[in-house]
Design an enzyme around this catalytic site. Structure first.
Site, PDB file in Angstrom:
ATOM      1  N   ALA A   1       1.037  -1.239  -0.051  1.00 30.55           N
ATOM      2  CA  ALA A   1       0.029  -0.079   0.061  1.00 30.55           C
ATOM      3  C   ALA A   1       0.824   1.323  -0.146  1.00 30.55           C
ATOM      4  O   ALA A   1       0.677   2.423  -0.457  1.00 30.55           O
ATOM      5  CB  ALA A   1      -1.085  -0.108   1.473  1.00 30.55           C
ATOM      6  N   CYS A   2       2.032   1.136   0.671  1.00 29.69           N
ATOM      7  CA  CYS A   2       2.722   2.326   0.633  1.00 29.69           C
ATOM      8  C   CYS A   2       3.570   2.778  -0.452  1.00 29.69           C
ATOM      9  O   CYS A   2       4.409   3.808  -0.652  1.00 29.69           O
ATOM     10  CB  CYS A   2       3.733   2.278   1.989  1.00 29.69           C
ATOM     11  SG  CYS A   2       4.885   0.905   1.979  1.00 29.69           S
TER      12      CYS A   2
END
Length: 166
Positions: free
Chosen positions: A104-105
């Protein structure tokens, strides 16, 4: 060791003042979730395991990334041979299913996941990865939809892939 430079707060370890409202809010959130946490983790783990088992049963040349049991209850990460993760992700999106090709990052990056590379996957395997994150509002119907749609998407993309021996 200083990890945030500036003022001398916190005995010189970091600058800035503690975010007291944030700390209190986090404490309250933890208090509110506690009574249902174990039940919710069991539910999400069951959905995760159903998704993993269904994918591995229906499609050949798919590998689960990470330990089969010692993993977060809400995370499924697979590598699909002969298919680019980005193509799968776009097709899943068109079918109304959210998935990602990396963490996600780093979702804005087209680089192979450094985590998957550190786990020993080669760049081709890492680029063929797909990640599903389940949550409180994930339903069994949504898992069933993924198990219905994903095999068709993989079959379609493999039919176009120059990597598949025909």
């Amino acid at each position: 060791m200083t990890f945030m430079h500036g003022g001398g707060q916190e005995k010189g370890r970091r600058a800035s003042t503690e975010n007291v409202p944030g700390i209190v809010g986090f404490g309250k959130a933890a208090e509110l979730v506690q009574p249902e946490l174990n039940k919710e983790m069991e539910r999400v783990t069951g959905l995760r395991d159903k998704l993993i088992a269904g994918i591995l049963k229906q499609v050949d040349h798919i590998h689960l990334n990470g330990h089969p049991v010692k993993r977060l209850p809400n995370n499924v990460n697979i590598s699909v041979e002969f298919v680019e993760g980005e193509s799968m992700c776009l097709n899943m999106d068109m079918a109304g299913i959210c998935a990602s090709t990396g963490s996600a990052c780093s979702s804005a990056s087209l680089e192979a996941s450094h985590v998957l590379l550190a786990m020993g996957l080669d760049p081709v395997q890492a680029h063929g990865s797909l990640r599903f994150t389940l949550g409180k509002w994930t339903t069994e119907e949504e898992i069933n939809k993924v198990l219905e749609v994903l095999p068709r998407i993989i079959t379609k993309l493999r039919a176009m892939s120059p990597l598949v021996k025909k």
